[in-house]
Design a protein around this motif. Structure first.
Motif, PDB file in Angstrom:
ATOM      1  N   ALA A  32      -0.090  -5.529   4.430  1.00 52.95           N
ATOM      2  CA  ALA A  32      -0.666  -4.926   5.627  1.00 52.95           C
ATOM      3  C   ALA A  32      -1.391  -5.954   6.481  1.00 52.95           C
ATOM      4  CB  ALA A  32      -1.622  -3.816   5.232  1.00 52.95           C
ATOM      5  N   ARG A  33      -2.022  -6.906   5.844  1.00 58.48           N
ATOM      6  CA  ARG A  33      -2.732  -7.933   6.602  1.00 58.48           C
ATOM      7  C   ARG A  33      -2.557  -9.215   5.817  1.00 58.48           C
ATOM      8  NH1 ARG A  33      -4.964  -4.457   3.762  1.00 58.48           N
ATOM      9  NH2 ARG A  33      -6.336  -5.006   2.070  1.00 58.48           N
ATOM     10  N   MET A  91       0.843  -1.201   0.000  1.00 62.35           N
ATOM     11  CA  MET A  91       0.000   0.000   0.000  1.00 62.35           C
ATOM     12  C   MET A  91       0.874   1.245   0.000  1.00 62.35           C
ATOM     13  SD  MET A  91      -3.077  -1.183   0.119  1.00 62.35           S
ATOM     14  CE  MET A  91      -4.112   0.136   0.763  1.00 62.35           C
ATOM     15  N   LEU A  92       0.868   1.946  -1.131  1.00 63.01           N
ATOM     16  CA  LEU A  92       1.716   3.120  -1.287  1.00 63.01           C
ATOM     17  C   LEU A  92       0.966   4.216  -2.013  1.00 63.01           C
ATOM     18  CD1 LEU A  92       4.936   1.520  -2.840  1.00 63.01           C
ATOM     19  CD2 LEU A  92       4.753   2.422  -0.519  1.00 63.01           C
ATOM     20  N   LYS A 137       2.452  -7.744   8.020  1.00 57.37           N
ATOM     21  CA  LYS A 137       2.588  -6.826   9.153  1.00 57.37           C
ATOM     22  C   LYS A 137       1.648  -7.246  10.268  1.00 57.37           C
ATOM     23  CE  LYS A 137       3.694  -2.760   6.406  1.00 57.37           C
ATOM     24  NZ  LYS A 137       3.180  -1.455   5.974  1.00 57.37           N
ATOM     25  N   PRO A 138       1.979  -7.095  11.539  1.00 59.00           N
ATOM     26  CA  PRO A 138       3.288  -6.628  11.998  1.00 59.00           C
ATOM     27  C   PRO A 138       4.314  -7.775  11.980  1.00 59.00           C
ATOM     28  CG  PRO A 138       1.877  -7.082  13.869  1.00 59.00           C
ATOM     29  CD  PRO A 138       1.061  -7.359  12.639  1.00 59.00           C
ATOM     30  N   PHE A 139       5.561  -7.412  11.682  1.00 62.16           N
ATOM     31  CA  PHE A 139       6.618  -8.417  11.660  1.00 62.16           C
ATOM     32  C   PHE A 139       7.743  -7.930  12.570  1.00 62.16           C
ATOM     33  CE2 PHE A 139       6.960  -5.493   8.123  1.00 62.16           C
ATOM     34  CZ  PHE A 139       8.207  -4.947   8.323  1.00 62.16           C
ATOM     35  N   SER A 140       8.598  -8.831  12.998  1.00 64.81           N
ATOM     36  CA  SER A 140       9.712  -8.394  13.835  1.00 64.81           C
ATOM     37  C   SER A 140      10.891  -8.042  12.938  1.00 64.81           C
ATOM     38  CB  SER A 140      10.109  -9.491  14.822  1.00 64.81           C
ATOM     39  OG  SER A 140      10.780 -10.528  14.138  1.00 64.81           O
ATOM     40  N   MET A 141      11.729  -7.128  13.399  1.00 68.79           N
ATOM     41  CA  MET A 141      12.896  -6.710  12.616  1.00 68.79           C
ATOM     42  C   MET A 141      13.865  -7.890  12.456  1.00 68.79           C
ATOM     43  SD  MET A 141      12.357  -3.832  11.483  1.00 68.79           S
ATOM     44  CE  MET A 141      10.741  -3.119  11.718  1.00 68.79           C
ATOM     45  N   ARG A 142      13.834  -8.778  13.435  1.00 68.79           N
ATOM     46  CA  ARG A 142      14.686  -9.946  13.364  1.00 68.79           C
ATOM     47  C   ARG A 142      14.267 -10.856  12.210  1.00 68.79           C
ATOM     48  NH1 ARG A 142      14.613 -14.306  17.872  1.00 68.79           N
ATOM     49  NH2 ARG A 142      15.871 -15.785  16.730  1.00 68.79           N
TER      50      ARG A 142
END
Ligand code: CA
Length: 225
Positions: A82-83, A56-57, A103-108
């Motif tokens: 997004a989902r 989504m942009l 999303k949401p995801f962890s940076m790891r």
């Protein structure tokens, strides 16, 4: 070795900045774009080795960005959705995304996926073997190029890896789970639809009868006459 570059395309600033910070900490040079048109522009000027791409942009969406950049030069793309949006996901894989995170995801998790994708592409070019030929299809592994009947066929990095993998064992029936583990590096067997959509793309680009579906099991490559 040259510093590897990642282009992060995301209009939500906090997400873009956390992704960029994590990737910089991992040793990458990172560029950020916040909308569709500037993503395409930065892709062309920055020559990144990998793109992290939100769907989504503003401007035009990530799917269109993916189409445009993949038409320019094959590059691994990690898509952010997004989902758990199945339509986005399937369209994304069809236009050349190689992997995705919801999303949401962890940076790891993000950093791990980026490393896996880059390793896959780098390993594939490092072990490049001589050209393979399947009927009128010619696979040049050193240059990662495919021609059919003398004309260039544009494949994404994942489509290319899948084709080479199937071509290495012609006529053998390869289960989806096995392809996921060997080509994508996903060991848990989830995401078999990912395999289906890449097979679909290969059939569309190289001929419907190149890859045979073995119902309930997986796929086999048929050698064209
Ligand atoms: Ca967004």
């Amino acid at each position: 070795m040259r510093e590897r570059r990642v282009l992060v395309v995301e209009d939500e600033r906090t997400i873009a900045e956390s992704v960029a910070a994590r990737l910089r900490a991992e040793g990458f040079a990172v560029d950020i774009a916040g909308d569709g048109p500037s993503a395409v522009e930065r892709f062309r000027s920055g020559q990144p080795d990998l793109v992290v791409l939100d769907v989504m942009l503003p401007g035009f969406d990530g799917l269109e960005v993916c189409r445009q950049i993949q038409a320019d030069r094959p590059v691994p793309v990690l898509m952010l959705t997004a989902r758990d949006d199945e339509t986005d996901l399937l369209v994304g894989l069809a236009v050349g995304a190689d992997d995705y995170l919801t999303k949401p995801f962890s940076m790891r998790e993000l950093a791990a996926r980026v490393h896996v994708l880059l390793r896959r592409v780098e390993r594939a070019s490092a072990t490049a073997a001589p050209a393979l030929r399947l009927g009128d299809i010619e696979i040049n592994q050193a240059e990662r190029r495919v021609r059919r009947g003398g004309a260039d066929v544009h494949l994404t990095p994942t489509e290319f890896d899948l084709l080479v993998h199937l071509a290495g064992r012609p006529r053998a029936v390869l289960p989806r789970e096995r392809l996921l583990a060997d080509v994508w590096g996903w060991a848990d067997g989830s995401g078999t639809r990912t395999v289906d959509s890449h097979v679909k793309a290969l059939r569309r680009k190289l001929g419907a009868d190149l890859i045979r579906t073995v119902h309930g099991v997986g796929y086999a490559l048929e050698v064209p006459a």
